[in-house]
Design an enzyme around this catalytic site. Structure first.
Site, PDB file in Angstrom:
ATOM      1  N   HIS A 151      43.439  21.604  89.088  1.00  0.00           N
ATOM      2  CA  HIS A 151      44.195  22.654  87.702  1.00  0.00           C
ATOM      3  C   HIS A 151      45.053  22.052  86.942  1.00  0.00           C
ATOM      4  O   HIS A 151      46.031  21.754  88.024  1.00  0.00           O
ATOM      5  CB  HIS A 151      43.806  24.098  88.564  1.00  0.00           C
ATOM      6  CG  HIS A 151      43.969  25.066  86.405  1.00  0.00           C
ATOM      7  ND1 HIS A 151      44.810  25.179  85.943  1.00  0.00           N
ATOM      8  CD2 HIS A 151      42.745  25.147  85.709  1.00  0.00           C
ATOM      9  CE1 HIS A 151      44.146  25.810  85.059  1.00  0.00           C
ATOM     10  NE2 HIS A 151      43.114  26.741  84.928  1.00  0.00           N
TER      11      HIS A 151
ATOM     12  N   ASP B  94      35.486  26.453  87.981  1.00  0.00           N
ATOM     13  CA  ASP B  94      34.417  26.198  87.123  1.00  0.00           C
ATOM     14  C   ASP B  94      33.701  25.711  88.704  1.00  0.00           C
ATOM     15  O   ASP B  94      32.877  25.029  87.905  1.00  0.00           O
ATOM     16  CB  ASP B  94      34.815  25.132  86.280  1.00  0.00           C
ATOM     17  CG  ASP B  94      36.022  25.302  85.213  1.00  0.00           C
ATOM     18  OD1 ASP B  94      35.618  26.307  84.160  1.00  0.00           O
ATOM     19  OD2 ASP B  94      37.153  24.847  84.913  1.00  0.00           O
TER      20      ASP B  94
END
Length: 429
Positions: free
Chosen positions: A306, A363
């Site tokens: 991320h 995700d």
């Protein structure tokens, strides 16, 4: 004693103050830099630039911390619901019973859209992408409520908040119904927020649809986890558009388009597509891990790492547990989930992933859960938008009340040609 930073430019020293946040982060205040030195800063992607001071969300990427208004995301996911979390983000505190009842009532009873809005759907081609439809329809709301768009009128803002939260699930469900050629069902005020959305998504006049409570709860939790995430691309877009004193409908419409990009809201769709690629190639997970580690191979593992988190994304821990509950309840093992678990196990033990801090992010599992809930892939980003809506609203409101309010106007470093004279057409080669 307050901290300062000294900048020396062409022999002259300039002192800049340091701002400290409530959780310890520090920033150099460069707001006077251009006026005093003639200099601007250069920061592609604004990765080292603070565009505002905010009281809404705090995240610490190194420690894997995410808090809404100071409350850890883990506590909200376990004890709260989406409507209460939306109130918290927008108004700054958890509501008492009277405040929650008022908020819930108005969000529930604004869920219908004007009948003329349904005609707008007929103007789109068959099978349009739902994100394009949602953004266009949300933007069109400004034409239906033209007398209530003043960003300085608190009552008009309150009504707009209720309308947006209530109508986006209806608009989203209708965009899906449009894509499959089914009629648009009316919302049911007797259902909860997520139950109502699922009803509008999957019901039809031919047969009754019963909402599974576990499915509704899972969706509610996913919306909570996506409700805000500090100054990301779509939130910054909402703020930038809102900085022109643009109305909330149009600002949110712009945010939906920003979220549509595959580098932002489309990441969970990319995870599913990656897992399908691995499955279709025989399911050899280790082979694809090695491909991902090869700098000369274009294959990339989606759902790991991320831009902000350099630790385990706290949201992914919650989603992982929920994924097992969903698949256990809905029956059978999904081969994509098995591949996902193998990928996670390898990544958490592999020195390559550990050294680069490539932990599974939100995700990684959210796409699998949406798939289990029968949400079509092209609706994944729409689900993200529904969840992120309270955060967008909260940031837009905070911006309008900011004592340091300014219209967004980033600077640039011009690298084009120097002054050149106009050449008449006949003299051009």
């Amino acid at each position: 004693m307050s901290k300062t930073v000294e900048v020396i430019y062409q022999g002259t020293s300039y002192t800049l103050p340091v701002i400290k946040g409530t959780c310890g982060e520090e920033a150099v205040d460069i707001s006077t830099l251009r006026n005093t030195t003639g200099l601007i800063t250069y920061d592609p992607g604004f990765v080292s630039t603070g565009s505002c001071q905010s009281e809404i969300t705090f995240l610490d990427g190194e420690k894997g911390i995410l808090m809404y208004r100071g409350i850890p995301i883990e506590q909200l996911a376990e004890h709260s619901n989406f409507i209460e979390t939306a109130y918290l983000l927008i108004y700054g505190n958890l509501p008492n019973q009277q405040e929650l009842d008022y908020f819930q009532y108005h969000v529930t009873h604004h869920s219908m859209v004007h009948e003329s809005i349904k005609n707008l759907y007929d103007g789109f081609p068959n099978n349009p992408h739902p994100m394009a439809v949602c953004s266009a329809i949300v933007g069109s709301l400004a034409t239906f409520y033209q007398d209530q768009l003043n960003p300085q009128n608190e009552r008009e803002i309150e009504i707009t908040i209720h309308r947006l939260l209530a109508k986006l699930p209806t608009i989203a469900a209708y965009s899906y119904k449009k894509s499959i050629g089914q009629p648009f069902p009316y919302p049911k005020n007797s259902l909860s927020y997520t139950e109502n959305f699922l009803h509008m998504m999957f019901s039809n006049p031919c047969e009754q649809y019963e909402v599974d409570p576990l499915v509704a709860k899972a969706l509610d939790t996913l919306l909570i986890l996506h409700a805000d995430h500090e100054q990301n691309c779509s939130t910054s877009t909402v703020r930038l558009v809102g900085s022109s004193r643009c109305n909330l409908y149009s600002s949110v419409s712009a945010g939906i388009y920003a979220l549509w990009g595959p580098l932002h809201g489309g990441a969970n769709q990319a995870v599913i597509e990656m897992l399908q690629t691995i499955q279709e190639a025989g399911g050899n997970v280790k082979q694809f891990v090695e491909k991902a580690k090869d700098p000369n191979d274009s294959f990339r593992l989606m759902g790991f790492g991320h831009r902000v988190y350099k630790n385990f994304d706290p949201r992914s821990k919650i989603i992982k547990k929920m994924a097992h509950e969903i698949f256990g309840k809905l029956g059978g093992n999904d081969p994509l989930l098995d591949i996902a678990l193998q990928l996670e196990e390898i990544a958490l033990k592999d020195d390559y992933f550990i050294s680069k801090k490539l932990y599974p992010n939100v995700d990684f599992y959210s796409g699998l859960i949406y798939k289990a809930l029968k949400i079509p892939i092209n609706m994944f980003t729409v689900m993200f938008a529904m969840g992120r809506l309270p955060g967008w609203i909260a940031h837009w409101i905070e911006l309008q009340k900011d004592q340091d309010f300014k219209i967004g106007r980033p600077r640039q470093i011009y690298q084009g040609p120097k002054r050149t004279d106009y050449t008449p057409l006949k003299k051009r080669g």
